[in-house]
Write a protein that holds these residues in place. Structure first.
Motif, PDB file in Angstrom:
ATOM      1  N   PHE A  64      23.013  26.660  29.669  1.00 63.85           N
ATOM      2  CA  PHE A  64      23.007  25.208  29.810  1.00 63.85           C
ATOM      3  C   PHE A  64      21.555  24.763  29.702  1.00 63.85           C
ATOM      4  O   PHE A  64      20.661  25.405  30.244  1.00 63.85           O
ATOM      5  N   VAL A  65      21.320  23.657  29.004  1.00 63.74           N
ATOM      6  CA  VAL A  65      19.968  23.098  28.936  1.00 63.74           C
ATOM      7  C   VAL A  65      20.063  21.579  28.988  1.00 63.74           C
ATOM      8  O   VAL A  65      20.990  20.982  28.453  1.00 63.74           O
ATOM      9  N   SER A  66      19.107  20.993  29.677  1.00 62.40           N
ATOM     10  CA  SER A  66      19.021  19.539  29.774  1.00 62.40           C
ATOM     11  C   SER A  66      17.543  19.175  29.807  1.00 62.40           C
ATOM     12  O   SER A  66      16.753  19.869  30.442  1.00 62.40           O
ATOM     13  N   THR A  67      17.191  18.090  29.138  1.00 61.95           N
ATOM     14  CA  THR A  67      15.808  17.637  29.208  1.00 61.95           C
ATOM     15  C   THR A  67      15.570  17.022  30.574  1.00 61.95           C
ATOM     16  O   THR A  67      16.448  16.381  31.143  1.00 61.95           O
ATOM     17  N   VAL A  68      14.378  17.232  31.094  1.00 59.15           N
ATOM     18  CA  VAL A  68      14.063  16.735  32.421  1.00 59.15           C
ATOM     19  C   VAL A  68      13.595  15.292  32.356  1.00 59.15           C
ATOM     20  O   VAL A  68      14.008  14.453  33.147  1.00 59.15           O
ATOM     21  N   GLY A  69      12.740  14.958  31.427  1.00 58.68           N
ATOM     22  CA  GLY A  69      12.258  13.584  31.287  1.00 58.68           C
ATOM     23  C   GLY A  69      11.510  13.107  32.515  1.00 58.68           C
ATOM     24  O   GLY A  69      10.758  13.843  33.138  1.00 58.68           O
ATOM     25  N   LEU A  70      11.738  11.879  32.902  1.00 56.63           N
ATOM     26  CA  LEU A  70      11.024  11.287  34.028  1.00 56.63           C
ATOM     27  C   LEU A  70      11.642  11.644  35.378  1.00 56.63           C
ATOM     28  O   LEU A  70      11.115  11.271  36.419  1.00 56.63           O
ATOM     29  N   ASP A  71      12.760  12.363  35.375  1.00 59.21           N
ATOM     30  CA  ASP A  71      13.440  12.752  36.605  1.00 59.21           C
ATOM     31  C   ASP A  71      13.031  14.145  37.076  1.00 59.21           C
ATOM     32  O   ASP A  71      13.802  14.842  37.725  1.00 59.21           O
ATOM     33  N   GLU A  72      11.822  14.563  36.784  1.00 58.42           N
ATOM     34  CA  GLU A  72      11.390  15.918  37.103  1.00 58.42           C
ATOM     35  C   GLU A  72      11.500  16.223  38.590  1.00 58.42           C
ATOM     36  O   GLU A  72      11.998  17.280  38.976  1.00 58.42           O
ATOM     37  N   ASP A  73      11.078  15.329  39.449  1.00 62.68           N
ATOM     38  CA  ASP A  73      11.144  15.575  40.891  1.00 62.68           C
ATOM     39  C   ASP A  73      12.583  15.780  41.350  1.00 62.68           C
ATOM     40  O   ASP A  73      12.866  16.664  42.160  1.00 62.68           O
ATOM     41  N   MET A  74      13.498  14.985  40.831  1.00 63.61           N
ATOM     42  CA  MET A  74      14.904  15.106  41.207  1.00 63.61           C
ATOM     43  C   MET A  74      15.464  16.456  40.740  1.00 63.61           C
ATOM     44  O   MET A  74      16.170  17.128  41.500  1.00 63.61           O
ATOM     45  N   VAL A  75      15.148  16.871  39.522  1.00 62.38           N
ATOM     46  CA  VAL A  75      15.654  18.136  38.992  1.00 62.38           C
ATOM     47  C   VAL A  75      15.075  19.306  39.783  1.00 62.38           C
ATOM     48  O   VAL A  75      15.793  20.238  40.150  1.00 62.38           O
ATOM     49  N   ARG A  76      13.781  19.253  40.081  1.00 60.38           N
ATOM     50  CA  ARG A  76      13.155  20.332  40.842  1.00 60.38           C
ATOM     51  C   ARG A  76      13.736  20.423  42.253  1.00 60.38           C
ATOM     52  O   ARG A  76      13.960  21.513  42.775  1.00 60.38           O
ATOM     53  N   ARG A  77      14.039  19.287  42.868  1.00 55.36           N
ATOM     54  CA  ARG A  77      14.653  19.273  44.197  1.00 55.36           C
ATOM     55  C   ARG A  77      16.071  19.866  44.128  1.00 55.36           C
ATOM     56  O   ARG A  77      16.485  20.622  45.001  1.00 55.36           O
ATOM     57  N   TYR A  78      16.808  19.515  43.076  1.00 59.99           N
ATOM     58  CA  TYR A  78      18.158  20.057  42.875  1.00 59.99           C
ATOM     59  C   TYR A  78      18.114  21.578  42.755  1.00 59.99           C
ATOM     60  O   TYR A  78      18.920  22.285  43.375  1.00 59.99           O
ATOM     61  N   ILE A  79      17.176  22.098  41.978  1.00 56.03           N
ATOM     62  CA  ILE A  79      17.041  23.544  41.805  1.00 56.03           C
ATOM     63  C   ILE A  79      16.667  24.204  43.126  1.00 56.03           C
ATOM     64  O   ILE A  79      17.224  25.221  43.506  1.00 56.03           O
ATOM     65  N   ARG A  80      15.732  23.616  43.845  1.00 57.51           N
ATOM     66  CA  ARG A  80      15.268  24.157  45.127  1.00 57.51           C
ATOM     67  C   ARG A  80      16.390  24.199  46.161  1.00 57.51           C
ATOM     68  O   ARG A  80      16.472  25.106  46.969  1.00 57.51           O
ATOM     69  N   ASP A  81      17.290  23.226  46.135  1.00 60.65           N
ATOM     70  CA  ASP A  81      18.349  23.115  47.144  1.00 60.65           C
ATOM     71  C   ASP A  81      19.679  23.713  46.690  1.00 60.65           C
ATOM     72  O   ASP A  81      20.734  23.313  47.159  1.00 60.65           O
ATOM     73  N   GLN A  82      19.641  24.688  45.798  1.00 64.99           N
ATOM     74  CA  GLN A  82      20.872  25.275  45.281  1.00 64.99           C
ATOM     75  C   GLN A  82      21.742  25.884  46.369  1.00 64.99           C
ATOM     76  O   GLN A  82      22.951  25.721  46.352  1.00 64.99           O
ATOM     77  N   GLU A  83      21.156  26.595  47.316  1.00 66.29           N
ATOM     78  CA  GLU A  83      21.946  27.222  48.386  1.00 66.29           C
ATOM     79  C   GLU A  83      22.722  26.155  49.156  1.00 66.29           C
ATOM     80  O   GLU A  83      23.897  26.301  49.431  1.00 66.29           O
ATOM     81  N   LYS A  84      22.042  25.057  49.478  1.00 67.01           N
ATOM     82  CA  LYS A  84      22.671  23.975  50.231  1.00 67.01           C
ATOM     83  C   LYS A  84      23.759  23.298  49.394  1.00 67.01           C
ATOM     84  O   LYS A  84      24.851  23.031  49.878  1.00 67.01           O
ATOM     85  N   ASN A  85      23.471  23.056  48.116  1.00 64.47           N
ATOM     86  CA  ASN A  85      24.451  22.422  47.228  1.00 64.47           C
ATOM     87  C   ASN A  85      25.690  23.289  47.079  1.00 64.47           C
ATOM     88  O   ASN A  85      26.812  22.794  47.068  1.00 64.47           O
ATOM     89  N   ASP A  86      25.483  24.606  46.960  1.00 65.08           N
ATOM     90  CA  ASP A  86      26.600  25.528  46.796  1.00 65.08           C
ATOM     91  C   ASP A  86      27.455  25.568  48.068  1.00 65.08           C
ATOM     92  O   ASP A  86      28.672  25.581  47.996  1.00 65.08           O
ATOM     93  N   ALA A  87      26.825  25.551  49.230  1.00 65.20           N
ATOM     94  CA  ALA A  87      27.564  25.555  50.499  1.00 65.20           C
ATOM     95  C   ALA A  87      28.386  24.276  50.646  1.00 65.20           C
ATOM     96  O   ALA A  87      29.544  24.315  51.084  1.00 65.20           O
ATOM     97  N   ASN A  88      27.810  23.137  50.263  1.00 63.58           N
ATOM     98  CA  ASN A  88      28.546  21.871  50.329  1.00 63.58           C
ATOM     99  C   ASN A  88      29.743  21.887  49.395  1.00 63.58           C
ATOM    100  O   ASN A  88      30.814  21.395  49.736  1.00 63.58           O
ATOM    101  N   ARG A  89      29.581  22.463  48.208  1.00 63.33           N
ATOM    102  CA  ARG A  89      30.676  22.523  47.246  1.00 63.33           C
ATOM    103  C   ARG A  89      31.794  23.413  47.773  1.00 63.33           C
ATOM    104  O   ARG A  89      32.965  23.078  47.670  1.00 63.33           O
ATOM    105  N   GLU A  90      31.429  24.566  48.365  1.00 66.19           N
ATOM    106  CA  GLU A  90      32.450  25.457  48.916  1.00 66.19           C
ATOM    107  C   GLU A  90      33.190  24.789  50.059  1.00 66.19           C
ATOM    108  O   GLU A  90      34.391  24.912  50.181  1.00 66.19           O
ATOM    109  N   GLN A  91      32.488  24.035  50.898  1.00 68.57           N
ATOM    110  CA  GLN A  91      33.124  23.331  52.011  1.00 68.57           C
ATOM    111  C   GLN A  91      34.089  22.296  51.439  1.00 68.57           C
ATOM    112  O   GLN A  91      35.195  22.142  51.923  1.00 68.57           O
TER     113      GLN A  91
END
Length: 143
Positions: free
Chosen positions: A111-138
């Motif tokens: 999967f690939v997506s351009t980051v553009g001006l949303d770099e901070d949001m994308v980097r935060r999403y990547i950093r919080d993968q464990e939390k995002n995955d736990a929320n999805r499982e719940q």
């Protein structure tokens, strides 16, 4: 002010969000194998004058925010990272001595997506993968 990079006749800032999965989405990225790809990916990116800005390894996929020079296609860099990493995993983790070209650790696509001006949001999403995955499982369990 954005951090633009330069080539001979070009100023650029090209960042991409890239995701790979292991073959058959097996949960194989754990233990000894969890730290190993991180070092490999950073070294491989340096060889192609790219930089991994953010990355996170889950047991069944990898997220990366990568700055790639416009002289290389994104598909070339993604393929290069996956191919060379699979060879290093075969050599150093699985203990194979030769015939690395047939190694298939990663699934075919990515999967690939351009980051553009949303770099901070994308980097935060990547950093919080464990939390995002736990929320999805719940959420999945609440069905």
């Amino acid at each position: 002010m954005r951090d633009y990079k330069s080539l001979a006749h070009t100023r650029w800032d090209c960042k991409y969000h890239i995701v790979f999965i292991p073959k058959r989405r097996r949960k194989v990225i754990y233990g000894n194998l969890r730290k190993f790809p991180e070092e490999i990916f950073h070294e491989l990116a340096r060889r192609k004058n790219c930089k991994i800005l953010e990355g996170h390894l889950m047991s069944d996929h990898i997220h990366m925010c990568v700055s790639i020079s416009p002289k290389y296609p994104v598909s070339h860099i993604a393929s290069y990272l996956k191919e060379k990493c699979a060879i290093e995993i075969a050599k150093n983790v699985k203990g194979k001595q030769r015939n690395f070209s047939g190694e298939h650790f990663w699934a075919r696509g990515y999967f690939v997506s351009t980051v553009g001006l949303d770099e901070d949001m994308v980097r935060r999403y990547i950093r919080d993968q464990e939390k995002n995955d736990a929320n999805r499982e719940q959420y999945d369990l609440d069905w």
